[in-house]
Write a protein that holds these residues in place. Structure first.
Motif, PDB file in Angstrom:
ATOM      1  N   VAL A  23       0.856  -1.725  -0.210  1.00  0.00           N
ATOM      2  CA  VAL A  23      -0.356  -0.767   0.000  1.00  0.00           C
ATOM      3  C   VAL A  23       0.996   1.378  -0.199  1.00  0.00           C
ATOM      4  CG1 VAL A  23      -2.073   1.480   1.202  1.00  0.00           C
ATOM      5  CG2 VAL A  23      -2.150  -1.533   1.201  1.00  0.00           C
ATOM      6  N   GLN A  27       0.794   4.325  -3.210  1.00  0.00           N
ATOM      7  CA  GLN A  27      -0.618   4.647  -2.316  1.00  0.00           C
ATOM      8  C   GLN A  27      -0.575   5.999  -3.612  1.00  0.00           C
ATOM      9  OE1 GLN A  27      -0.404   5.078   1.605  1.00  0.00           O
ATOM     10  NE2 GLN A  27      -0.144   6.904   1.318  1.00  0.00           N
ATOM     11  N   SER A  31      -3.243   7.633  -5.759  1.00  0.00           N
ATOM     12  CA  SER A  31      -3.873   9.159  -5.051  1.00  0.00           C
ATOM     13  C   SER A  31      -4.007  10.378  -6.377  1.00  0.00           C
ATOM     14  CB  SER A  31      -3.147   9.580  -4.044  1.00  0.00           C
ATOM     15  OG  SER A  31      -1.693   9.499  -4.177  1.00  0.00           O
ATOM     16  N   HIS A  32      -2.767   9.954  -7.480  1.00  0.00           N
ATOM     17  CA  HIS A  32      -3.046  10.501  -8.304  1.00  0.00           C
ATOM     18  C   HIS A  32      -3.711  10.456  -9.642  1.00  0.00           C
ATOM     19  CE1 HIS A  32       2.199  11.070  -8.331  1.00  0.00           C
ATOM     20  NE2 HIS A  32       1.523  11.803  -7.908  1.00  0.00           N
ATOM     21  N   PHE A  35      -7.310  11.571  -8.198  1.00  0.00           N
ATOM     22  CA  PHE A  35      -7.715  12.156  -7.364  1.00  0.00           C
ATOM     23  C   PHE A  35      -7.804  13.266  -8.860  1.00  0.00           C
ATOM     24  CE2 PHE A  35      -6.144  14.087  -3.234  1.00  0.00           C
ATOM     25  CZ  PHE A  35      -6.577  13.329  -2.553  1.00  0.00           C
ATOM     26  N   LYS A  36      -7.347  12.757 -10.186  1.00  0.00           N
ATOM     27  CA  LYS A  36      -7.388  13.175 -11.102  1.00  0.00           C
ATOM     28  C   LYS A  36      -8.560  12.761 -11.706  1.00  0.00           C
ATOM     29  CE  LYS A  36      -4.039  16.057 -12.479  1.00  0.00           C
ATOM     30  NZ  LYS A  36      -4.473  17.109 -11.408  1.00  0.00           N
ATOM     31  N   ARG A  44     -13.155  10.151  -2.826  1.00  0.00           N
ATOM     32  CA  ARG A  44     -11.343   9.870  -2.888  1.00  0.00           C
ATOM     33  C   ARG A  44     -11.387   9.609  -2.126  1.00  0.00           C
ATOM     34  NH1 ARG A  44      -8.944  16.108  -5.394  1.00  0.00           N
ATOM     35  NH2 ARG A  44     -10.518  16.055  -6.845  1.00  0.00           N
ATOM     36  N   GLU A  45     -11.120  10.017  -1.229  1.00  0.00           N
ATOM     37  CA  GLU A  45     -10.228   8.722   0.491  1.00  0.00           C
ATOM     38  C   GLU A  45     -10.556   7.310   0.019  1.00  0.00           C
ATOM     39  OE1 GLU A  45      -7.626  10.153   2.543  1.00  0.00           O
ATOM     40  OE2 GLU A  45      -7.941   8.615   4.359  1.00  0.00           O
ATOM     41  N   SER A  48      -9.815   5.275  -2.819  1.00  0.00           N
ATOM     42  CA  SER A  48      -8.792   4.647  -3.006  1.00  0.00           C
ATOM     43  C   SER A  48      -8.353   3.508  -1.984  1.00  0.00           C
ATOM     44  CB  SER A  48      -7.586   6.041  -2.391  1.00  0.00           C
ATOM     45  OG  SER A  48      -7.507   7.013  -3.131  1.00  0.00           O
ATOM     46  N   GLN A  49      -9.115   3.812  -1.036  1.00  0.00           N
ATOM     47  CA  GLN A  49      -9.412   2.233  -0.122  1.00  0.00           C
ATOM     48  C   GLN A  49      -9.831   1.159  -0.694  1.00  0.00           C
ATOM     49  OE1 GLN A  49     -10.287   3.631   3.580  1.00  0.00           O
ATOM     50  NE2 GLN A  49     -10.838   1.291   4.740  1.00  0.00           N
ATOM     51  N   THR A 141      -1.509  13.057 -15.555  1.00  0.00           N
ATOM     52  CA  THR A 141      -0.701  12.543 -14.483  1.00  0.00           C
ATOM     53  C   THR A 141       0.273  11.737 -14.456  1.00  0.00           C
ATOM     54  OG1 THR A 141      -2.326  13.336 -13.566  1.00  0.00           O
ATOM     55  CG2 THR A 141      -1.688  12.685 -12.338  1.00  0.00           C
ATOM     56  N   LEU A 145       3.902  12.709 -13.334  1.00  0.00           N
ATOM     57  CA  LEU A 145       3.949  12.312 -12.318  1.00  0.00           C
ATOM     58  C   LEU A 145       4.560  10.515 -12.227  1.00  0.00           C
ATOM     59  CD1 LEU A 145       1.426  14.135 -10.803  1.00  0.00           C
ATOM     60  CD2 LEU A 145       3.597  14.326 -10.698  1.00  0.00           C
TER      61      LEU A 145
ATOM     62  N   LEU B  50       3.795  19.905 -14.691  1.00  0.00           N
ATOM     63  CA  LEU B  50       3.035  18.929 -14.785  1.00  0.00           C
ATOM     64  C   LEU B  50       4.099  18.631 -13.401  1.00  0.00           C
ATOM     65  CD1 LEU B  50       2.194  18.693 -18.466  1.00  0.00           C
ATOM     66  CD2 LEU B  50       0.391  19.231 -16.315  1.00  0.00           C
ATOM     67  N   SER B  51       4.654  18.617 -13.702  1.00  0.00           N
ATOM     68  CA  SER B  51       5.492  17.111 -12.385  1.00  0.00           C
ATOM     69  C   SER B  51       5.471  17.434 -11.210  1.00  0.00           C
ATOM     70  CB  SER B  51       7.344  17.182 -12.622  1.00  0.00           C
ATOM     71  OG  SER B  51       7.107  16.461 -14.197  1.00  0.00           O
ATOM     72  N   GLY B  53       4.264  17.231  -7.909  1.00  0.00           N
ATOM     73  CA  GLY B  53       2.870  16.026  -6.894  1.00  0.00           C
ATOM     74  C   GLY B  53       2.309  16.661  -5.655  1.00  0.00           C
ATOM     75  N   TYR B  56      -2.147  15.492  -4.059  1.00  0.00           N
ATOM     76  CA  TYR B  56      -2.528  14.573  -3.843  1.00  0.00           C
ATOM     77  C   TYR B  56      -2.165  13.340  -2.569  1.00  0.00           C
ATOM     78  CZ  TYR B  56      -1.982  14.828  -8.903  1.00  0.00           C
ATOM     79  OH  TYR B  56      -1.619  15.909  -9.899  1.00  0.00           O
ATOM     80  N   LEU B  58      -3.143  11.286   0.625  1.00  0.00           N
ATOM     81  CA  LEU B  58      -4.093  10.737   1.061  1.00  0.00           C
ATOM     82  C   LEU B  58      -3.769  11.097   2.917  1.00  0.00           C
ATOM     83  CD1 LEU B  58      -3.606   7.671  -1.040  1.00  0.00           C
ATOM     84  CD2 LEU B  58      -5.923   9.528  -0.638  1.00  0.00           C
ATOM     85  N   PHE B  62      -3.608   5.813   5.744  1.00  0.00           N
ATOM     86  CA  PHE B  62      -3.998   5.668   5.694  1.00  0.00           C
ATOM     87  C   PHE B  62      -3.767   3.927   4.957  1.00  0.00           C
ATOM     88  CE2 PHE B  62      -4.220   3.821   0.124  1.00  0.00           C
ATOM     89  CZ  PHE B  62      -5.488   3.874   0.699  1.00  0.00           C
ATOM     90  N   ALA B  63      -2.474   3.408   4.784  1.00  0.00           N
ATOM     91  CA  ALA B  63      -1.919   2.654   4.355  1.00  0.00           C
ATOM     92  C   ALA B  63      -2.741   1.750   6.181  1.00  0.00           C
ATOM     93  CB  ALA B  63      -0.745   2.253   4.559  1.00  0.00           C
ATOM     94  N   VAL B  66      -6.139   0.574   5.864  1.00  0.00           N
ATOM     95  CA  VAL B  66      -6.711  -0.548   4.283  1.00  0.00           C
ATOM     96  C   VAL B  66      -6.004  -1.837   5.451  1.00  0.00           C
ATOM     97  CG1 VAL B  66      -5.664  -0.977   2.274  1.00  0.00           C
ATOM     98  CG2 VAL B  66      -6.193   1.550   2.680  1.00  0.00           C
ATOM     99  N   SER B  69      -8.241  -3.075   7.266  1.00  0.00           N
ATOM    100  CA  SER B  69     -10.500  -3.232   6.469  1.00  0.00           C
ATOM    101  C   SER B  69     -10.577  -4.008   6.164  1.00  0.00           C
ATOM    102  CB  SER B  69     -10.257  -2.103   5.489  1.00  0.00           C
ATOM    103  OG  SER B  69      -9.268  -2.178   4.618  1.00  0.00           O
TER     104      SER B  69
END
Lengths: 193, 173
Positions: A23, A27, A31-32, A35-36, A44-45, A48-49, A141, A145, B50-51, B53, B56, B58, B62-63, B66, B69
């Motif tokens: 994860v 992640q 998320s990229h 989110f896009k 969103r979250e 993602s989950q 993205t 990214l 654009l690069s 980051g 974005y 979370l 978050f990990a 998950v 869960s």
């Protein structure tokens, strides 16, 4: 690939630390894309989950034909696609010449005065990217990214390589035109601003 | 080349490292052409933006969310931990018992009972018991063969129906 195989085997054997590691490694990528593709910030979250739960549920079927990250990105793209379909948000749109821009978008807030020129450019660019059709901004993205190749992006989005390249070039050209319409060229590349 | 400006696609290709023309030729043109150089700088600025980051993120945990869960890493009680083993043992005993009481394996294997196979399978052991046909020696052979068949059946089900899917057992969705 051996590292990925080892990680997958450990997760399938019930190793929680291995799954947490998977994860954490992915992640950012997830998320990229989320989110896009997902306009609703509150979903969103959760989405993602949901992606990682699908990854976990289907891990036993992963056959190592692609990189693990590419496979996860594909699951993310499909999960977001299903979400958009439920919400009746179109995934496939073209770049229309009359495509609305930030300036024509009601509710676009003026930037605070204390923002530096550079921050303003960066924010403006991000907003302009967000205004692009979903497929275009997802390609941008993944390419910029996540440093994925046209082939990898095509595999994730089920698009031919040539289409990926064409969308990417058209989107970047449009973004450049929108930036130059708002800023003087010198403002954009002068490192002192 | 010197007189013809680079297209947007050519500049993007150059920055992506996929230039169709020779890189040196493109570089040479860019040195001598202010317009194309300006265009290149605009694209460089765009690529740099654009690069970026940022934005974005979370949640920090978050990990962990998950992992919890999906039910991994939770301590499980004795019964839950060994539930699969217990179910397998109970299933094996049940299968052997059923085969033992409802069939007459040696009779089937002995063959020559084409027309009587139905009787052999469905009436075998019960019928035999009722008529006092079965001997203790026959029962022992039946038990062994039934046991082997039950184990083979369980192995086939496990190998081709359960393990082929290899789904983690603790998934909670």
């Amino acid at each position: 690939m051996d590292e990925a195989r080892d990680l997958v085997n450990r997760i399938l054997a019930g190793d929680a630390k291995a799954f947490k590691s998977l994860v954490e490694q992915n992640q950012r990528l997830v998320s990229h894309i989320v989110f896009k593709m997902i306009p609703n910030e509150t979903d969103r979250e959760d989405l993602s989950q949901d992606v990682f739960m699908r990854v976990y549920r289907n891990l036993g079927r992963f056959e190592f034909r692609s990189k693990l990250s590419t496979w996860i990105a594909r699951i993310t793209y499909n999960t977001c696609g299903n979400y958009l379909e439920k919400k009746k948000i179109p995934l496939y749109e073209d770049l229309a010449p009359e495509q609305k821009t930030i300036d024509s978008c009601a509710g676009a807030n003026p930037l605070p005065d204390e923002y530096t020129e550079k921050q303003e450019i960066s924010d403006r660019l991000r907003e302009e990217v967000d205004m692009l059709p979903i497929q275009y901004k997802t390609i941008i993205t993944l390419y910029h990214l996540d440093e994925m190749s046209y082939t990898e992006i095509g595999g994730i989005m089920k698009l031919p390589e040539g289409t990926v390249k064409s969308y990417l070039f058209r989107a970047r050209k449009l973004l450049k035109e929108r930036l130059t319409a708002r800023f003087q060229p010198e403002e954009l590349w002068n490192p002192n601003t | 080349m010197e007189s013809k400006h680079l297209t947007d696609a050519e500049i993007q290709d150059y920055l992506d490292g996929n230039a169709v023309r020779e890189d040196s030729a493109v570089a040479e043109h860019l040195d001598s052409c202010g317009l194309c150089k300006k265009n290149l700088e605009l694209y460089k600025c765009l690529y740099s933006g654009l690069s970026d980051g940022a934005g974005y993120e979370l949640s920090v945990d978050f990990a962990d969310k998950v992992v919890s869960s999906v039910g991994l890493g939770e301590s499980r009680g004795f019964f839950r931990r060994y539930a699969n083993v217990l179910v397998t043992i109970i299933g094996t005993v049940a299968a052997i018992t059923a085969l033992y009481y409802f069939t007459d394996i040696p009779k089937i294997i002995a063959g020559g009972a084409w027309l009587g196979w139905f009787d052999s399978i469905f009436k075998g052991r019960i019928y035999s018991s009722m008529t006092g046909y079965a001997s203790s020696a026959g029962n022992t052979v039946s038990l062994i063969i039934s046991g082997v068949l039950a184990l083979v059946t369980i192995w086939v089900v496990d190998r081709f129906m359960i393990r082929s899917k290899r789904r983690p057992s603790s998934l909670v969705i």
